[in-house]
Design a protein around this motif. Structure first.
Motif, PDB file in Angstrom:
ATOM      1  N   ILE A   6       0.846  -1.192   0.000  1.00 45.02           N
ATOM      2  CA  ILE A   6       0.000   0.000   0.000  1.00 45.02           C
ATOM      3  C   ILE A   6       0.883   1.245   0.000  1.00 45.02           C
ATOM      4  N   ALA A   7       0.633   2.146  -0.941  1.00 49.23           N
ATOM      5  CA  ALA A   7       1.355   3.417  -0.990  1.00 49.23           C
ATOM      6  C   ALA A   7       0.576   4.480  -0.226  1.00 49.23           C
ATOM      7  N   VAL A   8       1.294   5.275   0.564  1.00 52.48           N
ATOM      8  CA  VAL A   8       0.701   6.384   1.319  1.00 52.48           C
ATOM      9  C   VAL A   8       1.185   7.663   0.640  1.00 52.48           C
ATOM     10  N   VAL A   9       0.261   8.369  -0.018  1.00 58.19           N
ATOM     11  CA  VAL A   9       0.640   9.381  -0.995  1.00 58.19           C
ATOM     12  C   VAL A   9      -0.156  10.666  -0.810  1.00 58.19           C
ATOM     13  N   ASN A  10       0.513  11.802  -0.978  1.00 62.88           N
ATOM     14  CA  ASN A  10      -0.151  13.089  -1.183  1.00 62.88           C
ATOM     15  C   ASN A  10       0.872  14.057  -1.743  1.00 62.88           C
ATOM     16  N   TYR A  11       0.439  14.912  -2.685  1.00 60.86           N
ATOM     17  CA  TYR A  11       1.324  15.954  -3.207  1.00 60.86           C
ATOM     18  C   TYR A  11       1.803  16.875  -2.099  1.00 60.86           C
ATOM     19  N   LYS A  12       0.933  17.096  -1.114  1.00 64.28           N
ATOM     20  CA  LYS A  12       1.182  18.102  -0.083  1.00 64.28           C
ATOM     21  C   LYS A  12       1.937  17.489   1.090  1.00 64.28           C
ATOM     22  N   GLY A  13       2.917  18.227   1.612  1.00 63.03           N
ATOM     23  CA  GLY A  13       3.622  17.785   2.803  1.00 63.03           C
ATOM     24  C   GLY A  13       2.887  18.205   4.062  1.00 63.03           C
ATOM     25  N   GLY A  14       3.265  17.601   5.180  1.00 67.31           N
ATOM     26  CA  GLY A  14       2.693  17.991   6.462  1.00 67.31           C
ATOM     27  C   GLY A  14       1.252  17.589   6.671  1.00 67.31           C
ATOM     28  N   VAL A  15       0.811  16.513   5.998  1.00 68.65           N
ATOM     29  CA  VAL A  15      -0.586  16.096   6.124  1.00 68.65           C
ATOM     30  C   VAL A  15      -0.737  14.795   6.911  1.00 68.65           C
ATOM     31  N   GLY A  16       0.361  14.277   7.463  1.00 71.40           N
ATOM     32  CA  GLY A  16       0.241  13.110   8.332  1.00 71.40           C
ATOM     33  C   GLY A  16       0.532  11.785   7.660  1.00 71.40           C
ATOM     34  N   LYS A  17       1.203  11.787   6.504  1.00 75.51           N
ATOM     35  CA  LYS A  17       1.536  10.511   5.848  1.00 75.51           C
ATOM     36  C   LYS A  17       2.384   9.635   6.764  1.00 75.51           C
ATOM     37  N   THR A  18       3.412  10.238   7.351  1.00 77.43           N
ATOM     38  CA  THR A  18       4.316   9.470   8.205  1.00 77.43           C
ATOM     39  C   THR A  18       3.640   9.033   9.491  1.00 77.43           C
ATOM     40  N   THR A  19       2.834   9.906  10.079  1.00 85.33           N
ATOM     41  CA  THR A  19       2.116   9.549  11.308  1.00 85.33           C
ATOM     42  C   THR A  19       1.214   8.345  11.073  1.00 85.33           C
ATOM     43  N   PHE A  20       0.499   8.356   9.965  1.00 81.53           N
ATOM     44  CA  PHE A  20      -0.355   7.218   9.639  1.00 81.53           C
ATOM     45  C   PHE A  20       0.477   5.955   9.449  1.00 81.53           C
ATOM     46  N   THR A  21       1.529   6.044   8.648  1.00 89.04           N
ATOM     47  CA  THR A  21       2.337   4.867   8.312  1.00 89.04           C
ATOM     48  C   THR A  21       2.979   4.254   9.546  1.00 89.04           C
ATOM     49  N   ALA A  22       3.582   5.102  10.384  1.00 96.26           N
ATOM     50  CA  ALA A  22       4.279   4.595  11.566  1.00 96.26           C
ATOM     51  C   ALA A  22       3.322   3.956  12.558  1.00 96.26           C
ATOM     52  N   ASN A  23       2.200   4.598  12.813  1.00 93.29           N
ATOM     53  CA  ASN A  23       1.301   4.118  13.860  1.00 93.29           C
ATOM     54  C   ASN A  23       0.463   2.922  13.427  1.00 93.29           C
ATOM     55  N   VAL A  24      -0.084   2.956  12.235  1.00 93.55           N
ATOM     56  CA  VAL A  24      -0.855   1.800  11.772  1.00 93.55           C
ATOM     57  C   VAL A  24       0.084   0.618  11.537  1.00 93.55           C
ATOM     58  N   ALA A 152       9.121 -12.867   4.507  1.00 93.02           N
ATOM     59  CA  ALA A 152       7.665 -12.910   4.350  1.00 93.02           C
ATOM     60  C   ALA A 152       7.010 -11.799   5.156  1.00 93.02           C
ATOM     61  N   TYR A 153       6.148 -11.031   4.501  1.00 94.30           N
ATOM     62  CA  TYR A 153       5.411  -9.957   5.168  1.00 94.30           C
ATOM     63  C   TYR A 153       3.931 -10.079   4.849  1.00 94.30           C
ATOM     64  N   ASP A 154       3.120  -9.604   5.796  1.00 91.09           N
ATOM     65  CA  ASP A 154       1.692  -9.479   5.545  1.00 91.09           C
ATOM     66  C   ASP A 154       1.366  -8.149   4.878  1.00 91.09           C
ATOM     67  N   TYR A 155       2.073  -7.095   5.311  1.00 91.19           N
ATOM     68  CA  TYR A 155       1.820  -5.747   4.783  1.00 91.19           C
ATOM     69  C   TYR A 155       3.133  -5.026   4.511  1.00 91.19           C
ATOM     70  N   VAL A 156       3.142  -4.275   3.426  1.00 94.54           N
ATOM     71  CA  VAL A 156       4.233  -3.353   3.127  1.00 94.54           C
ATOM     72  C   VAL A 156       3.604  -1.978   2.927  1.00 94.54           C
ATOM     73  N   LEU A 157       4.029  -1.009   3.732  1.00 93.29           N
ATOM     74  CA  LEU A 157       3.526   0.361   3.638  1.00 93.29           C
ATOM     75  C   LEU A 157       4.628   1.254   3.099  1.00 93.29           C
ATOM     76  N   LEU A 158       4.327   1.986   2.031  1.00 92.61           N
ATOM     77  CA  LEU A 158       5.298   2.819   1.341  1.00 92.61           C
ATOM     78  C   LEU A 158       5.006   4.283   1.645  1.00 92.61           C
ATOM     79  N   ASP A 159       5.842   4.902   2.461  1.00 96.46           N
ATOM     80  CA  ASP A 159       5.674   6.305   2.838  1.00 96.46           C
ATOM     81  C   ASP A 159       6.338   7.169   1.772  1.00 96.46           C
ATOM     82  N   CYS A 160       5.536   7.835   0.947  1.00 90.89           N
ATOM     83  CA  CYS A 160       6.046   8.523  -0.243  1.00 90.89           C
ATOM     84  C   CYS A 160       6.346   9.997   0.036  1.00 90.89           C
ATOM     85  N   PRO A 161       7.271  10.574  -0.742  1.00 91.57           N
ATOM     86  CA  PRO A 161       7.550  12.013  -0.603  1.00 91.57           C
ATOM     87  C   PRO A 161       6.396  12.844  -1.149  1.00 91.57           C
TER      88      PRO A 161
END
Length: 317
Positions: A6-24, A152-161
């Motif tokens: 799953i890619a975590v994406v937004n053009y805009k910075g500072g919207v919580g991409k990393t917070t979501f990725t790290a915590n979930v 082996a992984y169940d989930y891969v989360l991609l924190d995008c710039p």
């Protein structure tokens, strides 16, 4: 391999991409899942969640970062396995192991990742087939996550710039599903439909390149997967989002026609404060009775319902 990318994406910075990725990601691991996080953002915010400055500088950065993996590329192809550059953060996993047999791994970032687009342009300039070099670089992450030697992984989360450069493009080729974090305000939501259509447009262009260059993904059809917005930094009043925030969430649903998680991440110093203070994300260190922990847990419940780990969930034809 049963793995959901799953890619975590937004053009805009500072919207919580990393917070979501790290915590979930951390909460999934606490519940027994095998989780890999990839920090594709040169700002290194996700990486800073899990390491002291010294540990990162003298151990991780010298041996295990995505930058080092990309440095092995020749003619668009890596000469080393991505598995060599994956680390298991100690402090976070010590907490996880108190609860389950889950594991949280990380492919760390490096500020010098910002050079990747320039490096690719230079490599392409010396090639007689520029499009092919770019094609190979875009699909390199997909190939790496499909490799037999990857754990082996169940989930891969991609924190995008916060851009649509080569790193984000590689993530969109590698994933099936996309999560778009956004603050519930005008500046964060106004571009979500543009982002959505940009992703579709890029995938269509990539599919055309697949038909041209062939390979194991010949045909170029992506499983469309899920596209979901998750709201972050939401302010509450009387246990409900403030009216201004609710207004923009309603606009995204009713005008932009984009689906979103019901659970939101509220504005809190616990989640959006000093991210490197404890080396353990809030989802792992807050008491289960804490309101923020309860909400992060509810968000993870919803995540698991929407994104069950299923065989063949890596993007492919």
């Amino acid at each position: 391999m049963d793995m959901r990318v799953i890619a975590v994406v937004n053009y805009k910075g500072g919207v919580g991409k990393t917070t979501f990725t790290a915590n979930v990601g951390a909460e999934l691991a606490r519940r027994g899942k095998r989780v890999l996080l990839l920090d594709l953002d040169p700002q290194c915010s996700l990486t800073q969640y899990f390491y002291t400055a010294d540990d990162y500088q003298y151990r991780v950065r010298k041996n295990r970062t995505l930058k080092l993996w990309f440095d092995t590329f020749v003619d668009g192809l890596p000469r080393a396995s991505l598995a060599r550059f994956i680390d298991t953060p100690r402090e976070a996993n010590a907490v996880i192991q108190q609860h389950s047999a889950g594991r949280l791994d990380l492919a760390a970032s490096d500020v010098l990742l910002f050079q990747l687009d320039l490096d690719a342009a230079r490599a392409a300039a010396h090639s007689q087939d520029i499009d092919n070099i770019l094609f190979l670089r875009r699909r390199a992450l997909l190939d790496a996550l499909s490799a037999a030697d990857l754990p082996a992984y169940d989930y891969v989360l991609l924190d995008c710039p916060p851009s649509f450069g080569l790193l984000t493009q590689a993530a969109l080729v590698a994933c099936r599903d996309v999560i778009m974090p956004a603050k519930a305000d005008y500046l964060s939501t106004v571009g979500l439909d543009t982002l959505f259509f940009s992703i579709h447009g890029f995938r269509q262009d990539y599919a055309t390149m697949v038909k041209k260059y062939g390979g194991k993904h010949a045909g170029g059809a992506f499983n469309p997967g899920e596209y979901l917005v998750v709201y972050t930094m939401v302010r509450f009043r009387f246990q409900r989002p403030e009216p201004a925030h609710q207004y923009y969430m309603d606009q995204v649903k009713n005008v932009l026609k984009l689906d979103a998680f019901q659970t939101v991440i509220r504005q809190s110093d616990a989640t959006f404060g000093n991210i490197g203070a404890s080396l353990v994300p809030p989802a792992l260190r807050l008491k289960q009775s804490d309101q923020i922990h309860e909400e992060l847990s509810a968000l993870t419940d919803e995540f698991l319902a929407k994104f069950p780990a299923t065989k063949g969930s890596v993007a492919a034809a």
